[in-house]
Write a protein that holds these residues in place. Structure first.
Motif, mmCIF file in Angstrom:
data_model
loop_
_atom_site.group_PDB
_atom_site.id
_atom_site.type_symbol
_atom_site.label_atom_id
_atom_site.label_comp_id
_atom_site.label_asym_id
_atom_site.label_seq_id
_atom_site.Cartn_x
_atom_site.Cartn_y
_atom_site.Cartn_z
ATOM 1 N N LYS A 140 0.812 -1.215 0.000
ATOM 2 C CA LYS A 140 0.000 0.000 0.000
ATOM 3 C C LYS A 140 0.845 1.264 0.000
ATOM 4 O O LYS A 140 0.555 2.228 -0.724
ATOM 5 C CB LYS A 140 -0.922 -0.002 1.221
ATOM 6 N N TYR A 141 1.932 1.267 0.803
ATOM 7 C CA TYR A 141 2.680 2.511 1.010
ATOM 8 C C TYR A 141 4.118 2.480 0.487
ATOM 9 O O TYR A 141 4.785 3.513 0.484
ATOM 10 C CB TYR A 141 2.726 2.854 2.504
ATOM 11 N N GLY A 142 4.593 1.302 0.094
ATOM 12 C CA GLY A 142 5.982 1.200 -0.346
ATOM 13 C C GLY A 142 6.959 1.377 0.804
ATOM 14 O O GLY A 142 8.129 1.702 0.589
ATOM 15 N N GLN A 143 6.506 1.151 2.024
ATOM 16 C CA GLN A 143 7.326 1.347 3.219
ATOM 17 C C GLN A 143 7.515 0.014 3.937
ATOM 18 O O GLN A 143 6.561 -0.724 4.151
ATOM 19 C CB GLN A 143 6.654 2.361 4.156
ATOM 20 N N VAL A 144 8.778 -0.272 4.286
ATOM 21 C CA VAL A 144 9.074 -1.516 5.002
ATOM 22 C C VAL A 144 8.672 -1.361 6.467
ATOM 23 O O VAL A 144 9.033 -0.389 7.125
ATOM 24 C CB VAL A 144 10.570 -1.870 4.905
ATOM 25 N N ALA A 145 7.887 -2.310 6.965
ATOM 26 C CA ALA A 145 7.482 -2.331 8.361
ATOM 27 C C ALA A 145 7.502 -3.785 8.830
ATOM 28 O O ALA A 145 7.290 -4.707 8.047
ATOM 29 C CB ALA A 145 6.084 -1.733 8.536
ATOM 30 N N VAL A 199 -10.544 1.540 7.448
ATOM 31 C CA VAL A 199 -9.532 2.598 7.332
ATOM 32 C C VAL A 199 -8.124 2.008 7.405
ATOM 33 O O VAL A 199 -7.145 2.685 7.095
ATOM 34 C CB VAL A 199 -9.694 3.666 8.439
ATOM 35 N N TYR A 200 -8.033 0.745 7.805
ATOM 36 C CA TYR A 200 -6.728 0.112 7.958
ATOM 37 C C TYR A 200 -6.378 -0.708 6.731
ATOM 38 O O TYR A 200 -7.151 -1.558 6.292
ATOM 39 C CB TYR A 200 -6.713 -0.791 9.190
ATOM 40 N N GLN A 201 -5.185 -0.442 6.197
ATOM 41 C CA GLN A 201 -4.720 -1.160 5.015
ATOM 42 C C GLN A 201 -3.653 -2.200 5.348
ATOM 43 O O GLN A 201 -3.193 -2.915 4.469
ATOM 44 C CB GLN A 201 -4.159 -0.156 3.993
ATOM 45 N N SER A 202 -3.255 -2.253 6.624
ATOM 46 C CA SER A 202 -2.212 -3.195 7.030
ATOM 47 C C SER A 202 -2.281 -3.396 8.535
ATOM 48 O O SER A 202 -2.858 -2.572 9.256
ATOM 49 C CB SER A 202 -0.825 -2.659 6.661
ATOM 50 N N PRO A 203 -1.681 -4.494 9.035
ATOM 51 C CA PRO A 203 -1.597 -4.670 10.490
ATOM 52 C C PRO A 203 -0.862 -3.519 11.170
ATOM 53 O O PRO A 203 -1.205 -3.120 12.281
ATOM 54 C CB PRO A 203 -0.827 -5.983 10.648
ATOM 55 N N THR A 204 0.154 -2.976 10.497
ATOM 56 C CA THR A 204 0.900 -1.837 11.060
ATOM 57 C C THR A 204 -0.003 -0.626 11.213
ATOM 58 O O THR A 204 0.098 0.113 12.205
ATOM 59 C CB THR A 204 2.109 -1.499 10.173
ATOM 60 N N ASP A 205 -0.908 -0.432 10.277
ATOM 61 C CA ASP A 205 -1.886 0.672 10.378
ATOM 62 C C ASP A 205 -2.709 0.565 11.656
ATOM 63 O O ASP A 205 -3.063 1.577 12.265
ATOM 64 C CB ASP A 205 -2.854 0.640 9.182
ATOM 65 N N MET A 206 -3.039 -0.666 12.051
ATOM 66 C CA MET A 206 -3.892 -0.860 13.220
ATOM 67 C C MET A 206 -3.176 -0.511 14.520
ATOM 68 O O MET A 206 -3.809 -0.248 15.537
ATOM 69 C CB MET A 206 -4.375 -2.318 13.297
ATOM 70 N N GLY A 207 -1.849 -0.523 14.488
ATOM 71 C CA GLY A 207 -1.086 -0.317 15.709
ATOM 72 C C GLY A 207 -0.898 1.142 16.079
ATOM 73 O O GLY A 207 -1.002 2.035 15.241
ATOM 74 N N VAL A 208 -0.645 1.359 17.365
ATOM 75 C CA VAL A 208 -0.312 2.708 17.850
ATOM 76 C C VAL A 208 1.015 2.644 18.610
ATOM 77 O O VAL A 208 1.205 3.290 19.629
ATOM 78 C CB VAL A 208 -1.429 3.275 18.758
ATOM 79 N N ASN A 209 1.940 1.847 18.080
ATOM 80 C CA ASN A 209 3.213 1.601 18.769
ATOM 81 C C ASN A 209 4.264 2.637 18.364
ATOM 82 O O ASN A 209 4.664 2.697 17.208
ATOM 83 C CB ASN A 209 3.705 0.190 18.434
#
Length: 502
Positions: free
Chosen positions: A243-248, A274-284
């Motif tokens: 989705k973002y081209g960003q490594v997470a 609104v979430y496109q990835s598990p990382t999106d769901m996080g607030v870490n």
């Protein structure tokens, strides 16, 4: 003394700001808290400078807007599952957490028993809670969970489970450990909130793995070591990259469950997630608190070694299977780590070997080595008077107080009197004093002995000490060392051939 590599104040500020930004998008935010809410000792060890109570202090800042739900799986209560770092069962840890949370002025809404099916021990626990005026909700397992989404998001699924009445904009959902049903509880609440016409959202607060630290960083590998029994594997979040081209970085269970969670949320809300990835769901935001990467790397490697010893001991006790042990050994090999890289291992083993040769025995003498904050190594061995932990504690506080080796902190007469009590009146087969008994005797002696008082004042300086034992310690000594803030590892060796008195 270990250098600090983490700024706890920056982390709390960054984290609280990010949570509040997420809350503003909803009438109510259900925030799943992974890891330890109170006393996160793993985070403290791998992030030197991290406050083990940072999460609860963060929530204390938000206490006017937050309340807490504690989940516990009925099956874990039935199995008497133990929380390893405290040595207490999950149901007792729920009670401990409630006390701790109330001490910070936080509101504990209720306890949710997940996957409840009338289990006998769980019924007793529910009675105990309700008779102390703690609200209890019971959620049953949903057939077909998590794949049968049509049934899950229906009157036969979430609709059958009780709705938990909440009043605050932030609802923190926590638990004694993994697999307690936090996610299911959050989604159950989302279902009921939307049926009542309220805009509710879900986010996840999971400290590890750290999404913006490289996949093979020792900090993230230390998380794999900590969860080796759960078979967690760190992976690149391919949803995020696409989705973002960003490594997470995320881990296998979250990546596997994400498509299902997203579909459940979309079915509940009737809108695209609104979430496109598990990382999106996080607030870490923990990665933003790192100030010295090298310090973090070294601390994380030491934690992996510590976890390796713990895994070997669990295997020796029959708690885990060989597959988990093999996985841990692969993690050690991946970073080219040796158990001897832990500084206290060599001195403890060498002293034990000298004692064994002197005694002409094949038994492994019990020796424990402490690494003091200034780097000095202090050892203690088991004797007829006291066990190795007791000896090491006494030797260490004498060194810290500059008291000569020849000076007794405890009179041999006092030790003999306690031993006679254990042998004659308590009918104990083990008369050597353990750490708890030694500290009580020392405290009493300090009333009339200024030297003992001087030594006992140094106990607080043992916090953060690293230790290694040549034999597995009993639970009493482990608990005392833990309370003193000492991180101890043990070789997977029983202290004797006795099957019960160990």
């Amino acid at each position: 003394m270990m250098k600090k590599g983490f700024d706890p104040q920056k982390y709390i500020e960054e984290q609280s700001k990010f949570i509040l930004e997420r809350v503003h998008n909803y009438d109510k935010l259900y925030l799943e808290f992974g890891g330890k809410l109170i006393g996160d000792k793993h985070a403290k060890r791998v992030l030197p400078g991290f406050d083990e109570d940072a999460k609860i202090k963060l929530l204390a800042k938000l206490k006017d807007d937050a309340e807490i739900i504690i989940c516990v799986h009925a099956g874990d209560i039935e199995k008497n599952k133990i929380r390893g770092d405290y040595g207490i069962t999950y149901d007792m840890d729920v009670l401990r957490q409630i006390d701790e949370l109330r001490g910070y002025g936080l509101i504990v809404n209720s306890v949710v028993i997940t996957r409840y099916n009338g289990q006998p021990s769980t019924k007793l626990f529910i009675n105990k809670l309700e008779r102390r005026d703690i609200r209890v909700y019971k959620h049953s397992a949903i057939e077909g969970y998590p794949s049968n989404i049509d049934k899950i998001v229906s009157e036969e699924g979430y609709g059958k489970n009780e709705y938990i009445t909440t009043t605050k904009p932030i609802v923190v959902v926590t638990a004694p450990g993994p697999g307690s049903g936090k996610l299911a509880t959050c989604l159950n609440q989302l279902y009921h909130e939307h049926r009542h016409g309220r805009a509710a959202g879900y986010s996840k607060f999971e400290t590890f793995p750290v999404w913006n630290v490289p996949l093979k960083h020792p900090l993230n590998i230390a998380y794999e070591a900590a969860t080796v029994d759960l078979k967690d594997v760190n992976m690149m979040d391919y949803f995020h990259f696409e989705k973002y081209g960003q490594v997470a970085v995320n881990y296998n269970r979250d990546l596997e469950m994400f498509p299902v969670i997203r579909r459940i949320i979309e079915k509940i809300t009737g809108k695209e997630s609104v979430y496109q990835s598990p990382t999106d769901m996080g607030v870490n935001r923990v990665g933003f608190g790192i100030t010295d990467d090298e310090v973090i790397r070294e601390a994380s490697k030491q934690e992996i070694i510590r976890r390796c010893f713990a895994t070997e001991c669990d295997f020796k006790k029959g708690i885990i299977d060989e597959e988990i042990l093999s996985r841990m050994m692969l993690i050690m090999e991946e970073l080219e780590l040796k158990k001897e890289d832990r500084r206290t291992v060599g001195p403890a083993r060498k002293y034990s070997e000298r004692l064994r040769e002197h005694a002409g025995s094949n038994d492994v003498p019990a020796v424990i080595a402490f690494e003091l904050p200034d780097g000095r190594i202090i050892t203690g061995r088991s004797s007829s008077l006291m066990d190795s932990c007791s000896a090491a504690i006494l030797n260490s506080i004498k060194k810290l107080a500059n008291i000569g080796d020849e000076i007794y902190l405890l009179s041999p007469v006092i030790i003999e009197t306690i031993q006679n009590l254990k042998r004659r009146d308590l009918h104990s087969r083990i008369t050597a004093l353990n750490a708890n008994e030694i500290l009580i005797a020392l405290s009493i002696g300090a009333v009339t002995n200024p030297t003992a008082q001087l030594a006992i004042e140094k106990l607080s300086e043992l916090k953060g000490v690293q230790a290694h034992s040549t034999v597995m310690l009993n639970k009493d000594d482990e608990q005392i060392l833990r309370k003193l803030g000492i991180d101890v590892t043990s070789d997977p060796v029983y202290p004797s051939e006795n099957l019960y008195y160990v």
